[in-house]
Design an enzyme around this catalytic site. Structure first.
Site, PDB file in Angstrom:
ATOM      1  N   ILE A 145       7.701  14.268  -2.454  1.00 50.77           N
ATOM      2  CA  ILE A 145       8.478  13.380  -3.341  1.00 50.77           C
ATOM      3  C   ILE A 145       8.459  13.855  -4.796  1.00 50.77           C
ATOM      4  O   ILE A 145       9.195  13.337  -5.630  1.00 50.77           O
ATOM      5  CB  ILE A 145       8.043  11.889  -3.261  1.00 50.77           C
ATOM      6  CG1 ILE A 145       6.566  11.708  -3.637  1.00 50.77           C
ATOM      7  CG2 ILE A 145       8.362  11.289  -1.914  1.00 50.77           C
ATOM      8  CD1 ILE A 145       6.229  10.272  -4.003  1.00 50.77           C
ATOM      9  N   PRO A 156     -22.308   4.136   7.791  1.00 50.20           N
ATOM     10  CA  PRO A 156     -22.655   4.007   6.380  1.00 50.20           C
ATOM     11  C   PRO A 156     -22.044   2.745   5.754  1.00 50.20           C
ATOM     12  O   PRO A 156     -20.883   2.434   5.983  1.00 50.20           O
ATOM     13  CB  PRO A 156     -22.027   5.260   5.747  1.00 50.20           C
ATOM     14  CG  PRO A 156     -20.910   5.638   6.665  1.00 50.20           C
ATOM     15  CD  PRO A 156     -21.250   5.132   8.032  1.00 50.20           C
ATOM     16  N   THR A 176      -0.675  -1.836  -4.181  1.00 47.41           N
ATOM     17  CA  THR A 176      -1.944  -2.367  -3.662  1.00 47.41           C
ATOM     18  C   THR A 176      -2.467  -3.499  -4.553  1.00 47.41           C
ATOM     19  O   THR A 176      -2.151  -3.549  -5.747  1.00 47.41           O
ATOM     20  CB  THR A 176      -2.978  -1.222  -3.623  1.00 47.41           C
ATOM     21  OG1 THR A 176      -4.283  -1.770  -3.485  1.00 47.41           O
ATOM     22  CG2 THR A 176      -2.973  -0.384  -4.893  1.00 47.41           C
ATOM     23  N   ASP A 177      -3.318  -4.342  -3.979  1.00 44.74           N
ATOM     24  CA  ASP A 177      -3.962  -5.379  -4.797  1.00 44.74           C
ATOM     25  C   ASP A 177      -5.035  -4.781  -5.719  1.00 44.74           C
ATOM     26  O   ASP A 177      -5.524  -5.455  -6.621  1.00 44.74           O
ATOM     27  CB  ASP A 177      -4.569  -6.489  -3.910  1.00 44.74           C
ATOM     28  CG  ASP A 177      -5.678  -6.006  -2.979  1.00 44.74           C
ATOM     29  OD1 ASP A 177      -5.882  -4.778  -2.857  1.00 44.74           O
ATOM     30  OD2 ASP A 177      -6.350  -6.860  -2.370  1.00 44.74           O
ATOM     31  N   GLU A 178      -5.383  -3.496  -5.478  1.00 46.40           N
ATOM     32  CA  GLU A 178      -6.437  -2.890  -6.308  1.00 46.40           C
ATOM     33  C   GLU A 178      -5.999  -2.701  -7.758  1.00 46.40           C
ATOM     34  O   GLU A 178      -6.830  -2.475  -8.628  1.00 46.40           O
ATOM     35  CB  GLU A 178      -6.887  -1.556  -5.687  1.00 46.40           C
ATOM     36  CG  GLU A 178      -7.452  -1.761  -4.292  1.00 46.40           C
ATOM     37  CD  GLU A 178      -8.202  -0.560  -3.747  1.00 46.40           C
ATOM     38  OE1 GLU A 178      -8.782   0.209  -4.522  1.00 46.40           O
ATOM     39  OE2 GLU A 178      -8.197  -0.408  -2.516  1.00 46.40           O
ATOM     40  N   GLY A 215     -18.186   2.510  -9.729  1.00 46.86           N
ATOM     41  CA  GLY A 215     -17.135   1.563 -10.147  1.00 46.86           C
ATOM     42  C   GLY A 215     -16.650   0.667  -9.024  1.00 46.86           C
ATOM     43  O   GLY A 215     -15.533   0.158  -9.072  1.00 46.86           O
ATOM     44  N   ALA A 266       1.886   8.373  -0.847  1.00 42.24           N
ATOM     45  CA  ALA A 266       0.833   8.273  -1.863  1.00 42.24           C
ATOM     46  C   ALA A 266      -0.413   8.986  -1.375  1.00 42.24           C
ATOM     47  O   ALA A 266      -0.594   9.214  -0.181  1.00 42.24           O
ATOM     48  CB  ALA A 266       0.493   6.799  -2.123  1.00 42.24           C
ATOM     49  N   LYS A 320      -1.806   3.927  -9.039  1.00 46.79           N
ATOM     50  CA  LYS A 320      -0.865   2.973  -8.433  1.00 46.79           C
ATOM     51  C   LYS A 320      -0.364   1.990  -9.496  1.00 46.79           C
ATOM     52  O   LYS A 320       0.817   1.636  -9.512  1.00 46.79           O
ATOM     53  CB  LYS A 320      -1.525   2.202  -7.277  1.00 46.79           C
ATOM     54  CG  LYS A 320      -1.855   3.022  -6.057  1.00 46.79           C
ATOM     55  CD  LYS A 320      -0.663   3.633  -5.353  1.00 46.79           C
ATOM     56  CE  LYS A 320       0.210   2.618  -4.657  1.00 46.79           C
ATOM     57  NZ  LYS A 320       1.310   3.292  -3.883  1.00 46.79           N
ATOM     58  N   TYR A 330      -7.532   6.070  -8.168  1.00 41.57           N
ATOM     59  CA  TYR A 330      -6.482   5.656  -7.216  1.00 41.57           C
ATOM     60  C   TYR A 330      -5.739   4.438  -7.745  1.00 41.57           C
ATOM     61  O   TYR A 330      -4.511   4.453  -7.882  1.00 41.57           O
ATOM     62  CB  TYR A 330      -7.100   5.352  -5.842  1.00 41.57           C
ATOM     63  CG  TYR A 330      -6.187   4.543  -4.937  1.00 41.57           C
ATOM     64  CD1 TYR A 330      -4.995   5.081  -4.470  1.00 41.57           C
ATOM     65  CD2 TYR A 330      -6.508   3.229  -4.563  1.00 41.57           C
ATOM     66  CE1 TYR A 330      -4.136   4.338  -3.650  1.00 41.57           C
ATOM     67  CE2 TYR A 330      -5.666   2.484  -3.745  1.00 41.57           C
ATOM     68  CZ  TYR A 330      -4.479   3.037  -3.292  1.00 41.57           C
ATOM     69  OH  TYR A 330      -3.634   2.303  -2.490  1.00 41.57           O
TER      70      TYR A 330
HETATM   71  P1  NAD Z   1      -1.834   7.181   4.112  1.00 40.22           P
HETATM   72  O1  NAD Z   1      -2.730   7.995   3.251  1.00 40.22           O
HETATM   73  O2  NAD Z   1      -2.216   6.899   5.524  1.00 40.22           O
HETATM   74  O3  NAD Z   1      -0.375   7.846   4.155  1.00 40.22           O
HETATM   75  C1  NAD Z   1       0.251   8.392   3.024  1.00 40.22           C
HETATM   76  C2  NAD Z   1       1.402   9.273   3.499  1.00 40.22           C
HETATM   77  O4  NAD Z   1       2.038   9.804   2.329  1.00 40.22           O
HETATM   78  C3  NAD Z   1       0.949  10.470   4.344  1.00 40.22           C
HETATM   79  O5  NAD Z   1       1.770  10.590   5.483  1.00 40.22           O
HETATM   80  C4  NAD Z   1       1.121  11.662   3.408  1.00 40.22           C
HETATM   81  O6  NAD Z   1       1.432  12.870   4.096  1.00 40.22           O
HETATM   82  C5  NAD Z   1       2.281  11.194   2.541  1.00 40.22           C
HETATM   83  N1  NAD Z   1       2.318  11.872   1.238  1.00 40.22           N
HETATM   84  C6  NAD Z   1       1.298  12.070   0.391  1.00 40.22           C
HETATM   85  N2  NAD Z   1       1.720  12.748  -0.697  1.00 40.22           N
HETATM   86  C7  NAD Z   1       3.053  12.944  -0.535  1.00 40.22           C
HETATM   87  C8  NAD Z   1       4.073  13.568  -1.318  1.00 40.22           C
HETATM   88  N3  NAD Z   1       3.788  14.127  -2.501  1.00 40.22           N
HETATM   89  N4  NAD Z   1       5.338  13.582  -0.850  1.00 40.22           N
HETATM   90  C9  NAD Z   1       5.640  13.029   0.361  1.00 40.22           C
HETATM   91  N5  NAD Z   1       4.728  12.455   1.159  1.00 40.22           N
HETATM   92  C10 NAD Z   1       3.442  12.395   0.710  1.00 40.22           C
HETATM   93  O7  NAD Z   1      -1.605   5.830   3.306  1.00 40.22           O
HETATM   94  P2  NAD Z   1      -1.362   4.351   3.832  1.00 40.22           P
HETATM   95  O8  NAD Z   1      -2.670   3.698   4.032  1.00 40.22           O
HETATM   96  O9  NAD Z   1      -0.374   4.366   4.928  1.00 40.22           O
HETATM   97  O10 NAD Z   1      -0.708   3.694   2.535  1.00 40.22           O
HETATM   98  C11 NAD Z   1       0.699   3.741   2.322  1.00 40.22           C
HETATM   99  C12 NAD Z   1       1.022   3.064   1.009  1.00 40.22           C
HETATM  100  O11 NAD Z   1       0.570   1.714   1.027  1.00 40.22           O
HETATM  101  C13 NAD Z   1       0.362   3.734  -0.202  1.00 40.22           C
HETATM  102  O12 NAD Z   1       1.289   3.722  -1.248  1.00 40.22           O
HETATM  103  C14 NAD Z   1      -0.811   2.832  -0.517  1.00 40.22           C
HETATM  104  O13 NAD Z   1      -1.113   2.852  -1.889  1.00 40.22           O
HETATM  105  C15 NAD Z   1      -0.273   1.473  -0.097  1.00 40.22           C
HETATM  106  N6  NAD Z   1      -1.289   0.501   0.337  1.00 40.22           N
HETATM  107  C16 NAD Z   1      -2.199   0.840   1.305  1.00 40.22           C
HETATM  108  C17 NAD Z   1      -3.128  -0.114   1.714  1.00 40.22           C
HETATM  109  C18 NAD Z   1      -4.143   0.196   2.801  1.00 40.22           C
HETATM  110  O14 NAD Z   1      -5.034  -0.622   3.049  1.00 40.22           O
HETATM  111  N7  NAD Z   1      -4.048   1.319   3.500  1.00 40.22           N
HETATM  112  C19 NAD Z   1      -3.139  -1.390   1.145  1.00 40.22           C
HETATM  113  C20 NAD Z   1      -2.191  -1.692   0.177  1.00 40.22           C
HETATM  114  C21 NAD Z   1      -1.262  -0.741  -0.213  1.00 40.22           C
END
Ligand code: NAD
Length: 357
Positions: free
Chosen positions: A61, A216, A135-137, A297, A84, A165, A161
């Protein structure tokens, strides 16, 4: 009429669940673009890869030419940005890819969307939506009291992180306010469920337990998280993308506040029932718990007020933590091949267990 969704990060944990749900439950078209980092995996899409409404392109992206090309070729109605870097521990060790993908990547996507949207006419322009998944973070953490994160809670991110975000959310709001881009943002609590990369808390607990490895737990394990089953999150994303009020933010949460240590004990007790140990030295999975030095942190408590999305869009989670975690444990047990792509799973720890795995 069917819509065309441009989904970024659709080979990841939540993105792949979103692609599967749109393909399996609607007539809409999905264009999934993903860089396929260590966290992206096309195996998570094997159930829909042959569907003619599903398309995949390996794209970063951060590459503005590729992004412009994608908009031009596919003419999407809705963008849902999930691409992400997502693991807090990795962001502490090496923040640069977090800054690149989460901030610069979101900027490139916003600019691509702005150029494309500016070229549209009539209903296609009126109905276009850019939905950023966050995210809520970004809100930092809460005391151990009854307060909840609302959509008005000020941003106070703690880790590289969450700071990356938070920055991306600010960019999305600025593109809405300055250029009128029709955007939506969702901030969700911790997700769990099938296909989650085995470095995150819940798969680590399940897979370590199955290998009789130490489980852990950071610090005293009293950190509180609000857990949401991934399919509930994905239903919320579709509801917001389709019906959310433009320019709005929606918090998404599971109404499931639990201490990390309780999550670990619950998983151990479910495994005791569905995969009882027949090992001389260890009688219960709980004996594998090991408290380790806390994460730098480390936020104490996250808890979401999801009443806005519930009231406006009639969204409620379907799973409780008990029902969702049992489904998740069973999925990891039945799909050990998926996890073994990433981990050298040592499941031959004990002949009795090997027979039943
Ligand atoms: P994940 O790490 O499992 O997947 C991320 C995906 O993004 C991967 O397939 C990766 O290959 C792709 N990616 C990374 N960099 C990229 C780039 N430069 N260009 C194109 N693709 C790229 O993450 P997830 O847990 O599925 O989270 C997805 C989204 O939801 C994120 O934005 C995260 O911040 C948000 N989110 C996640 C959670 C959680 O608990 N997992 C909670 C709230 C929000």
């Amino acid at each position: 009429m069917s819509k065309t969704y441009l989904i970024t990060g659709g080979a990841g944990f939540i993105g792949s669940a979103l692609c599967r749900m749109i393909i399996n439950e609607t007539n809409d078209i999905v264009i999934n673009i993903d860089k396929l980092t260590y966290a992206g995996n096309l195996e998570s899409l094997s159930l829909i890869e042959k569907n003619e409404r599903f398309n995949f392109e390996k794209i970063d992206i951060c590459n503005s030419d590729d992004i412009a090309n994608i908009f031009d070729t596919w003419q999407p109605d809705v963008v849902i940005n999930l691409a992400a870097e997502s693991h807090v521990d990795r962001s502490i060790k090496k923040p640069d890819s977090f800054i690149q993908t989460n901030i610069v990547g979101t900027y490139v996507l916003l600019e691509g969307a702005r150029g494309y949207w500016g070229s549209l006419k009539g209903a296609k322009r009126k109905n276009f939506r850019f939905h950023h998944v966050s995210t809520d973070e970004v809100y930092g953490d809460l005391e151990n009291d009854k307060t909840l994160f609302t959509e008005e809670t000020p941003y106070a991110p703690s880790s590289p992180y969450s700071a990356s975000k938070a920055s991306s959310d600010h960019l999305v709001r600025a593109w809405q306010r300055t250029y009128g881009l029709p955007t939506l943002i969702t901030n969700c609590s911790n997700n769990y469920g099938p296909f989650q990369f085995p470095e995150k808390l819940i798969p680590v607990i399940i897979l370590n337990a199955l290998q009789l490895k130490k489980i852990p737990v950071y610090g005293d394990g009293n950190q509180i998280r609000d857990w949401l089953y991934v399919e509930d999150h994905v239903r919320a994303l579709i509801a917001v993308a389709k019906h959310g009020a433009l320019g709005s933010t929606y918090n998404i949460g599971g109404y499931n506040e639990i201490k990390n240590i309780e999550v670990v004990r619950l998983i151990c007790s479910i495994l005791d029932k569905i995969k009882p140990l027949k090992n001389k030295n260890i009688k219960k999975y709980e004996e594998l718990i090991e408290f380790i030095e806390d994460r730098a942190g480390h936020d104490i408590r996250y808890a979401i007020d999801a009443s806005k999305i519930s009231k406006e869009l009639s969204w409620f989670p379907k799973e409780t933590f008990i029902t969702g975690i049992e489904k998740t444990i069973r999925w990891y047990l039945e799909n050990l091949n998926w996890s073994s792509q990433f981990l050298n799973l040592n499941l031959e720890f004990d002949n009795t267990n090997k027979e039943t795995l």
